[in-house]
Structure formats: C-alpha cells, structure tokens
Motif scaffolding. Structure first.
Motif, short mmCIF file in Angstrom:
data_model
loop_
_atom_site.label_atom_id
_atom_site.label_comp_id
_atom_site.label_asym_id
_atom_site.label_seq_id
_atom_site.Cartn_x
_atom_site.Cartn_y
_atom_site.Cartn_z
N SER A 298 4.69 12.54 7.17
CA SER A 298 5.92 12.07 7.81
C SER A 298 5.61 11.30 9.10
O SER A 298 6.31 10.35 9.43
CB SER A 298 6.86 13.24 8.10
OG SER A 298 6.24 14.14 9.00
N ARG A 299 4.57 11.69 9.81
CA ARG A 299 4.19 10.97 11.03
C ARG A 299 3.64 9.59 10.69
O ARG A 299 3.89 8.63 11.40
CB ARG A 299 3.16 11.77 11.82
CG ARG A 299 3.76 13.04 12.42
CD ARG A 299 2.73 13.79 13.18
NE ARG A 299 2.65 13.20 14.53
CZ ARG A 299 1.72 13.53 15.40
NH1 ARG A 299 0.78 14.39 15.08
NH2 ARG A 299 1.72 13.00 16.60
N ILE A 300 2.88 9.50 9.61
CA ILE A 300 2.33 8.21 9.19
C ILE A 300 3.46 7.32 8.68
O ILE A 300 3.51 6.14 9.00
CB ILE A 300 1.25 8.41 8.12
CG1 ILE A 300 0.05 9.12 8.73
CG2 ILE A 300 0.84 7.07 7.52
CD1 ILE A 300 -1.00 9.53 7.73
N ARG A 301 4.38 7.88 7.93
CA ARG A 301 5.48 7.11 7.34
C ARG A 301 6.36 6.48 8.42
O ARG A 301 6.92 5.41 8.24
CB ARG A 301 6.31 8.00 6.40
CG ARG A 301 7.50 7.32 5.76
CD ARG A 301 7.04 6.19 4.85
NE ARG A 301 8.16 5.50 4.26
CZ ARG A 301 8.55 4.26 4.57
NH1 ARG A 301 7.88 3.57 5.45
NH2 ARG A 301 9.57 3.72 4.00
N ARG A 302 6.49 7.13 9.57
CA ARG A 302 7.31 6.59 10.66
C ARG A 302 6.73 5.30 11.23
O ARG A 302 7.44 4.55 11.91
CB ARG A 302 7.48 7.61 11.76
CG ARG A 302 8.51 8.68 11.42
CD ARG A 302 8.75 9.51 12.61
NE ARG A 302 7.50 10.22 12.93
CZ ARG A 302 7.42 11.36 13.58
NH1 ARG A 302 8.50 11.92 14.04
NH2 ARG A 302 6.27 11.94 13.81
N LEU A 303 5.47 5.02 10.97
CA LEU A 303 4.86 3.78 11.46
C LEU A 303 5.34 2.56 10.69
O LEU A 303 5.21 1.43 11.16
CB LEU A 303 3.34 3.87 11.37
CG LEU A 303 2.66 4.97 12.19
CD1 LEU A 303 1.18 5.00 11.88
CD2 LEU A 303 2.90 4.76 13.67
N PHE A 304 5.87 2.77 9.49
CA PHE A 304 6.31 1.69 8.62
C PHE A 304 7.82 1.53 8.71
O PHE A 304 8.53 2.47 9.06
CB PHE A 304 5.89 1.95 7.18
CG PHE A 304 4.41 2.13 7.02
CD1 PHE A 304 3.55 1.06 7.14
CD2 PHE A 304 3.88 3.38 6.76
CE1 PHE A 304 2.18 1.23 7.01
CE2 PHE A 304 2.51 3.56 6.62
CZ PHE A 304 1.65 2.48 6.75
N PRO A 305 8.34 0.36 8.35
CA PRO A 305 9.79 0.17 8.34
C PRO A 305 10.44 1.09 7.30
O PRO A 305 9.77 1.58 6.38
CB PRO A 305 9.98 -1.29 7.95
CG PRO A 305 8.67 -1.92 8.02
CD PRO A 305 7.63 -0.85 7.98
N PRO A 306 11.75 1.31 7.42
CA PRO A 306 12.43 2.16 6.45
C PRO A 306 12.38 1.55 5.05
O PRO A 306 12.17 0.35 4.89
CB PRO A 306 13.86 2.24 6.97
CG PRO A 306 14.00 1.11 7.92
CD PRO A 306 12.63 0.79 8.44
N SER A 307 12.60 2.38 4.05
CA SER A 307 12.60 1.91 2.66
C SER A 307 13.69 0.88 2.45
O SER A 307 14.64 0.79 3.21
CB SER A 307 12.83 3.10 1.71
OG SER A 307 11.76 3.99 1.81
N GLY A 308 13.55 0.12 1.39
CA GLY A 308 14.55 -0.89 1.05
C GLY A 308 14.09 -2.27 1.46
O GLY A 308 12.91 -2.60 1.41
N ALA A 309 15.05 -3.09 1.88
CA ALA A 309 14.78 -4.49 2.20
C ALA A 309 13.75 -4.64 3.32
O ALA A 309 12.89 -5.50 3.27
CB ALA A 309 16.07 -5.21 2.57
N ALA A 310 13.83 -3.78 4.32
CA ALA A 310 12.89 -3.87 5.44
C ALA A 310 11.46 -3.60 4.99
O ALA A 310 10.53 -4.32 5.37
CB ALA A 310 13.30 -2.89 6.55
#
Length: 135
Positions: free
Chosen positions: A6-18
């Motif tokens: 979850s900490r690594i995932r926060r480095l990326f934009p949210p799912s979807g178009a972004a």
C-alpha cells in the motif's frame, strides 16, 4: 525490512484514466529516451526519418517526444490536468506515428519503421479508448 504494497502503491496515480496516462507516459519516455536521445536510431530508421531530420536532429525530436511523455506523466498526478496530459501525449505519439508512415510511404518500406509506427499508433489508440471509457 520490506515496504508494504500500500505504501508503494501510493507513489503511483490512482487507478483509471490517471494511471493509464502515467503508464503510457512512462512507456513512451523509455522507448524514446533509449531510441532517440541516448542512442541513435538504426540506419534504416534514420533513412525513413530523413525528411524530419532536416528540421531538427533525431536526438532533438526524441527530446521533444520525451518531454511530451514527462509532461503527461506529471499531469497524471494532478486530476484537473489529466485531459491536458492525454492531449499532449496523444498529439506527440500521433505525430511521431504519422512521421513514420509518411517516411515509409515516401522513402522506403523498412519493417522496423513500420513496427515503430504501429507502436506509437497503439499508444494513441490505448489513450483514446481509455479516455472514451472514462476510466
């Protein structure tokens, strides 16, 4: 010591178009930086792109497209700029794909150049279909 996903995932934009915009931007930045900025294109590609090489060197064209990818990647993190990021990356990839197609038709029919045209066209198609879905 490992970092929770979850900490690594926060480095990326949210799912979807972004996230799709960011993913395409990273892909384009890598292939352009390696193919045109760090290295020189293959001789067959240089021949195909000879007509745009008269305006700017292929390294400079690569920097322009890499800049489009970086701008799109940054826009993926700012919700109100996502549409702008899509426009920048679609325009850059569409232009570069069209340049390859014109070079193939008018100068030579190199298979490697056709693959390059298809890769950039695929990125454009992916971005447009994601944007239409509103993902």
């Amino acid at each position: 010591m490992s970092t929770p996903p979850s900490r690594i995932r926060r480095l990326f934009p949210p799912s979807g178009a972004a996230y799709e915009l960011w993913d395409c931007a990273v892909f384009v930045a890598i292939i352009v930086t390696v193919g045109y900025v760090i290295e020189n294109p293959q001789p067959a590609q240089q021949e195909t792109l000879s007509f745009v090489d008269q305006v700017l060197s292929l390294n400079l064209w690569g920097m322009v497209l890499a800049t489009c990818a970086i701008v799109a990647g940054v826009c993926a993190y700012i919700p109100r700029w996502i549409s702008f990021g899509y426009g920048v990356l679609v325009a850059g990839c569409f232009f570069w794909s069209a340049v390859f197609v014109v070079g193939i038709v008018c100068f030579n029919g190199q298979p490697r150049s056709l693959v390059s045209a298809l890769i950039y066209a695929w990125v454009v198609r992916r971005l447009i279909s994601t944007k239409k879905r509103g993902a």
